[in-house]
Scaffold this motif. Structure first.
Motif, mmCIF file in Angstrom:
data_model
loop_
_atom_site.group_PDB
_atom_site.id
_atom_site.type_symbol
_atom_site.label_atom_id
_atom_site.label_comp_id
_atom_site.label_asym_id
_atom_site.label_seq_id
_atom_site.Cartn_x
_atom_site.Cartn_y
_atom_site.Cartn_z
ATOM 1 N N LYS A 149 0.832 -1.203 0.000
ATOM 2 C CA LYS A 149 0.000 0.000 0.000
ATOM 3 C C LYS A 149 0.868 1.256 0.000
ATOM 4 O O LYS A 149 0.635 2.193 -0.764
ATOM 5 N N ASP A 150 1.891 1.275 0.849
ATOM 6 C CA ASP A 150 2.799 2.420 0.905
ATOM 7 C C ASP A 150 3.514 2.630 -0.426
ATOM 8 O O ASP A 150 3.677 3.763 -0.886
ATOM 9 N N GLU A 153 1.066 4.063 -3.038
ATOM 10 C CA GLU A 153 0.830 5.488 -2.799
ATOM 11 C C GLU A 153 2.024 6.328 -3.245
ATOM 12 O O GLU A 153 1.853 7.392 -3.854
ATOM 13 N N GLN A 156 2.019 6.409 -7.017
ATOM 14 C CA GLN A 156 0.961 7.284 -7.514
ATOM 15 C C GLN A 156 1.376 8.753 -7.430
ATOM 16 O O GLN A 156 1.219 9.517 -8.385
ATOM 17 N N GLU A 157 1.929 9.133 -6.296
ATOM 18 C CA GLU A 157 2.375 10.515 -6.112
ATOM 19 C C GLU A 157 3.500 10.856 -7.091
ATOM 20 O O GLU A 157 3.484 11.905 -7.729
ATOM 21 N N THR A 181 3.367 -0.267 -10.880
ATOM 22 C CA THR A 181 2.793 -0.528 -9.570
ATOM 23 C C THR A 181 2.129 -1.898 -9.552
ATOM 24 O O THR A 181 2.121 -2.589 -10.562
#
Length: 199
Positions: A149-150, A153, A156-157, A181
């Motif tokens: 999950k980290d 994220e 994505q950023e 991802t």
């Protein structure tokens, strides 16, 4: 003094532009390093799980002597999972990421079958070594989920930054590409299971 009066505004504008370029490129590099660090943590958690497998198989083998196929499947899945890696400097390779996910998914599936088999052996379920390993495995699976999950994220950023203006300029200056991802690779993972209480 006369020089500053004449060219001070131009020098000020140039200084501001230099600061913007340096700040922009530094932010892209910082985000790239964050993605790499998150990926390293994902790999760390998968390695932790891989390290638990031999002890788990050995413990189960002592009780479940008739489950050789399941044990062999776990051992083979672990071997394949440790052979497939994604280099932290090549996180943009979607095909390599998919191979990695498939190998790890196969190990997860084999471990799930092993845990299901253990239900048939009451002595195994009561063994303290097995219970400890099972607890460690469950904790590791949770850590894998959090690490993934980290990583998702952070990617994505990062990808948003390097695909939008002005980040696309900073990315080209620095020479970084968008990152791959995780995706749902297990068949049916994108649909909720059906629960039927009538059976």
């Amino acid at each position: 003094m006369e020089f500053l009066k004449k060219y001070g505004v131009v020098l000020g504008i140039i200084a501001v532009l230099v600061i913007i370029v340096i700040g922009g490129t530094n932010s892209v590099v910082t985000m790239d390093q964050n993605v790499q660090a998150k990926w390293s943590q994902v790999q760390n958690e998968y390695q932790r799980r891989s390290d638990l497998v031999p002890n788990l198989v050995s413990t189960v083998k002592g009780y479940a002597t008739h489950e050789n196929k399941t044990l062999t499947d776990v051992i083979n899945a672990r071997a394949k999972a440790t052979q497939v890696t994604v280099d932290v400097n090549n996180l943009g390779d979607a095909a390599a990421m998919q191979k990695f996910e498939q190998a790890q998914g196969a190990l997860s599936s084999a471990l799930s079958r092993l845990m299901a088999v253990s239900e048939a052996y009451p002595n195994l379920k009561a063994d303290q070594s097995f219970l400890s390993l099972q607890s460690q495995l469950e904790g590791t699976e949770n850590r894998i989920t959090v690490s993934r999950k980290d990583y998702i994220e952070a990617v994505q950023e990062f990808n948003t930054r390097v695909r939008t203006f002005p980040g696309v300029i900073w990315a080209r200056i620095v020479g970084v590409q968008p990152k791959a991802t995780f995706t749902a690779t297990t068949a049916g993972a994108d649909t909720a299971p059906k629960v039927d209480f009538d059976k």
